[in-house]
Scaffold this motif. Structure first.
Motif, mmCIF file in Angstrom:
data_model
loop_
_atom_site.group_PDB
_atom_site.id
_atom_site.type_symbol
_atom_site.label_atom_id
_atom_site.label_comp_id
_atom_site.label_asym_id
_atom_site.label_seq_id
_atom_site.Cartn_x
_atom_site.Cartn_y
_atom_site.Cartn_z
ATOM 1 N N UNK A 170 0.835 -1.199 0.000
ATOM 2 C CA UNK A 170 0.000 0.000 0.000
ATOM 3 C C UNK A 170 0.870 1.249 0.000
ATOM 4 N N UNK A 171 1.959 1.238 0.772
ATOM 5 C CA UNK A 171 2.863 2.390 0.803
ATOM 6 C C UNK A 171 3.504 2.607 -0.566
ATOM 7 N N UNK A 172 3.897 1.516 -1.234
ATOM 8 C CA UNK A 172 4.474 1.639 -2.581
ATOM 9 C C UNK A 172 3.474 2.245 -3.552
ATOM 10 N N UNK A 173 2.223 1.818 -3.461
ATOM 11 C CA UNK A 173 1.209 2.333 -4.379
ATOM 12 C C UNK A 173 1.009 3.835 -4.179
ATOM 13 N N UNK A 212 5.292 5.005 5.544
ATOM 14 C CA UNK A 212 5.565 6.180 4.727
ATOM 15 C C UNK A 212 6.533 7.124 5.423
ATOM 16 N N UNK A 213 6.403 7.244 6.744
ATOM 17 C CA UNK A 213 7.301 8.119 7.499
ATOM 18 C C UNK A 213 8.735 7.579 7.478
ATOM 19 N N UNK A 214 8.871 6.248 7.585
ATOM 20 C CA UNK A 214 10.200 5.647 7.545
ATOM 21 C C UNK A 214 10.858 5.828 6.178
ATOM 22 N N UNK A 215 10.071 5.825 5.136
ATOM 23 C CA UNK A 215 10.628 5.974 3.792
ATOM 24 C C UNK A 215 10.939 7.429 3.460
ATOM 25 N N UNK A 320 7.654 25.597 13.970
ATOM 26 C CA UNK A 320 7.106 24.267 14.178
ATOM 27 C C UNK A 320 8.206 23.231 14.159
ATOM 28 N N UNK A 321 8.100 22.272 15.056
ATOM 29 C CA UNK A 321 9.023 21.148 15.060
ATOM 30 C C UNK A 321 8.466 19.944 14.343
ATOM 31 N N UNK A 322 7.271 20.116 13.694
ATOM 32 C CA UNK A 322 6.652 19.021 12.970
ATOM 33 C C UNK A 322 5.801 18.144 13.875
ATOM 34 N N UNK A 323 5.234 17.095 13.284
ATOM 35 C CA UNK A 323 4.415 16.155 14.050
ATOM 36 C C UNK A 323 4.624 14.758 13.486
ATOM 37 N N UNK A 324 4.327 13.768 14.304
ATOM 38 C CA UNK A 324 4.463 12.379 13.890
ATOM 39 C C UNK A 324 3.356 12.041 12.903
ATOM 40 N N UNK A 325 3.724 11.493 11.748
ATOM 41 C CA UNK A 325 2.749 11.218 10.698
ATOM 42 C C UNK A 325 1.689 10.234 11.161
ATOM 43 N N UNK A 326 2.066 9.253 11.943
ATOM 44 C CA UNK A 326 1.109 8.234 12.377
ATOM 45 C C UNK A 326 0.194 8.734 13.482
ATOM 46 N N UNK A 327 0.650 9.690 14.301
ATOM 47 C CA UNK A 327 -0.147 10.179 15.434
ATOM 48 C C UNK A 327 -1.019 11.371 15.073
ATOM 49 N N UNK A 328 -0.623 12.182 14.103
ATOM 50 C CA UNK A 328 -1.407 13.352 13.743
ATOM 51 C C UNK A 328 -1.005 14.570 14.549
#
Length: 653
Positions: A170-173, A212-215, A320-328
């Motif tokens: 799914x991440x590749x797609x 996706x975050x790891x990639x 901003x220091x950003x946010x974790x993609x998985x947590x929102x």
């Protein structure tokens, strides 16, 4: 029958609506998962027997495990979806014999797994599989032929069996379809998974985002406009926030949203959600000292709500220091600026400094400022607003005024009752609980100069509300107020319900009752006497006495203003004189409802007689909302004995 829509008569629903879940085999499935618009069949099964199996009605069943072939949902001749309105089971609308369709051999392991879950009744796994299939549909965009749907079912089955094998696919797609960066944020793309009602699917969506975050996905230079709108629940799941925080983002004009016509459901523009997430991604800075925005609100210095912090980040006022993609956005971080020691002004003092000089708590100074005894102003230092008092105003206050507690500590007297002892001598405070709602009593120093403070501290027989009362003293003390708790107990109500009687005007709050709400005893006694008045009767009791329901009593007598209702907050009552008037009316008159029930007929009986000229209403009681016709009982009894009444009741019987 509507063209192309089948009528489901074979399935039991778990609810009463058309979209209620359906019992399929031994599991429950959503109505939308069934093929009720266009069916599918196995050509080899249909060739052997002209019979449509219920197994083929579910969208997860895309092949026939018995023959190892793909199901067919289109006519091979005309290419159209099969209609339930076709001439026969094996005959298309174009006339083609569907049993002659050429079978396509395919792997049926996924369909066998689906049928096994449905047969054994494994509801939890089956629901997760169906929800995962629903979530992958818009992401992988496999909604065309039945062959593509079969591949999607195989992917969903692999995701249930081994989620770690499907996540990279799914991440590749998602990444392969976007060259030069993503113009749509990954959380927007994974919304069907994150907003799913199934926790297994939600966790799968989080795994995809972590992949996706790891990639190291990258946002595109241009942001794509995403069409459509999203509900508040889905938007909150997309952002990783609660619904209340999401609504606050709308109120701060960070998100574009509005309520629907009914004023209840919220709809959020998808483009504004995408712009917000992409803006925060583009403005983030990789730093080590970034902290959570929720923790940032609690440290000393400027206060920021989440909406304010996001607004400052977008405006460039905050890094901003950003946010974790998985947590929102619940993991959004900001860079805390360096804190400086508050500057000291030569022309003013702080609240804490004046409180220390007066030997009292800081809240005493704040209450005195609120009461207007101490002039003060607001000043800003290091983006922080502070309350300060001018040096001359502070010196003047120390020279002219003194707190009762501070004075008691100076002479070694009791802090608890020293103010009452001072007031028993005739000295009046300028501020305090019974004066202006202040926290403690404040006196003028010049009023105390002639007093012997030692003798005042030694007083014993003085009016007081604190401590134990001397024997015989309590009966001479006249209380003009009563506490809210005592009033509630005397009325037999809760404290909150008793407090609600104040805005209605049934109870009056004392003007300066201190921090605790005090009720004027006159208003309390007035309400208590009305509740105990035997001349008043509740509407429920009055309706029972005259033999009517409460709604009928209010409709006939209250809404027509024959009876006046007194709302005591606790209950609604009427006077017994009004009840006697209603009883007099009922002895003289009769309504259409009562006449119909008396004769075992409909309430339209008397209006029908009225149209025939047999009877006329003696009195019509009307208001802006209702109208009640009253007929004389003597006229009604006369008509009952006449031969004119030979049809209506008997015919109905």
């Amino acid at each position: 029958m509507k063209e192309g829509v089948g009528v489901n008569l074979a399935y039991h629903r778990d609810g009463v609506t058309e979209v209620s879940p359906i019992r399929w085999a031994s599991v429950t499935t959503p109505w939308s998962s069934m093929r009720f618009v266009s069916g599918a069949f196995c050509p080899l099964c249909l060739r052997k027997q002209l019979y449509l199996q219920r197994t083929w009605d579910h969208r997860l069943v895309t092949s026939c495990p018995k023959h190892g072939v793909l199901l067919i949902d289109r006519c091979p001749e005309c290419g159209l979806h099969l209609s339930w309105n076709r001439p026969g089971i094996a005959t298309c609308r174009c006339g083609y014999d569907l049993s002659l369709s050429a079978p396509v051999t395919i792997d049926t392991d996924a369909t066998a797994f689906v049928k096994e879950l449905a047969t054994t009744g494994d509801q939890k796994v089956f629901a997760a599989l169906d929800a995962l299939f629903e979530g992958l549909l818009p992401i992988l965009d496999k909604v065309g032929s039945l062959t593509e749907q079969h591949k999607l079912v195989e992917l969903a089955v692999s995701g249930i069996r081994r989620p770690e094998s499907l996540v990279p696919l799914v991440a590749n797609y998602i990444l392969d379809n976007e060259c030069g960066g993503l113009s749509v944020h990954p959380r927007i793309t994974c919304l069907p998974l994150l907003a799913s009602g199934n926790t297994v699917v939600q966790e799968f969506g989080v795994l995809v985002l972590r992949e996706l975050d790891l990639r190291g996905w990258l946002p595109a230079s241009s942001i794509e406009e995403v069409p459509g709108q999203t509900g508040i629940r889905e938007a909150a799941a997309l952002l990783g926030l609660t619904e209340d925080l999401t609504k606050k983002l709308v109120h701060h004009n960070i998100l574009c949203g509005k309520r629907n016509k009914s004023g209840h459901a919220w709809r959020i523009e998808n483009s504004s959600l995408n712009r917000l997430l992409m803006d925060l991604e583009n403005r983030k800075s990789v730093v080590k000292d970034a902290i959570s925005v929720f923790l940032y609100r609690k440290i000393p210095g400027p206060r920021h709500s989440l909406a304010e912090a996001i607004s400052d980040i977008i405006a460039g006022a905050l890094v901003s220091g950003g946010f974790d993609l998985a947590s929102g956005l619940e993991s959004l971080t900001v860079v805390a600026p360096a804190r400086k020691v508050c500057a000291h002004w030569d022309d003013c003092v702080t609240v804490a400094e004046l409180a220390e000089r007066c030997n009292v708590h800081t809240e005493n100074i704040r209450f005195a400022i609120k009461a207007g005894v101490i002039p003060a102003e607001k000043r800003v230092t290091n983006s922080r607003r502070m309350t300060v008092i001018g040096v001359s105003d502070a010196e003047k206050f120390e020279k002219d005024y003194i707190f009762a507690g501070s004075l008691a500590r100076q002479i070694g007297a009791s802090v608890t009752n020293f103010a009452e002892k001072l007031m028993s001598t005739g000295i009046r405070p300028v501020s305090g609980p019974k004066v202006d709602g202040g926290l403690t009593y404040i006196f003028l120093r010049q009023d105390l100069e002639a007093l012997d403070l030692g003798a005042v501290a030694a007083l014993e027989n003085y009016p007081t509300r604190t401590g134990r009362k001397k024997l015989g003293l309590a009966q001479h003390t006249i209380e003009s107020t009563i506490s809210l708790a005592k009033a509630a107990k005397a009325l037999g109500l809760t404290v909150q319900r008793t407090k609600g009687l104040v805005p209605k005007g049934l109870l009056e709050a004392a003007e300066y009752g201190g921090r605790a709400l005090q009720i004027n005893r006159d208003s309390f006694d007035r309400l208590k006497s009305m509740l105990d008045d035997q001349n008043l009767i509740t509407i429920d009791d009055a309706a029972k006495i005259v033999g009517e329901t409460r709604s009928a009593f209010e409709y006939r007598w209250v809404h027509t203003h024959l009876v006046t209702v007194i709302d005591l907050g606790v209950r609604r009552v009427i006077r017994r004189e009004c009840l006697e008037e209603v009883q007099r009316y009922k002895r003289i008159f009769i309504t259409a409802d009562e006449a119909g029930k008396l004769l075992g007929s409909h309430r339209s009986l008397l209006p029908n007689w009225e149209r025939r000229g047999l009877i006329a209403p003696e009195k019509v009681m009307e208001s802006k909302i209702v109208g009640v016709k009253l007929y004389r009982r003597t006229d009604f009894d006369r008509l009952r004995l006449l031969k004119e009444y030979s049809g209506p009741s008997n015919e109905h019987k």
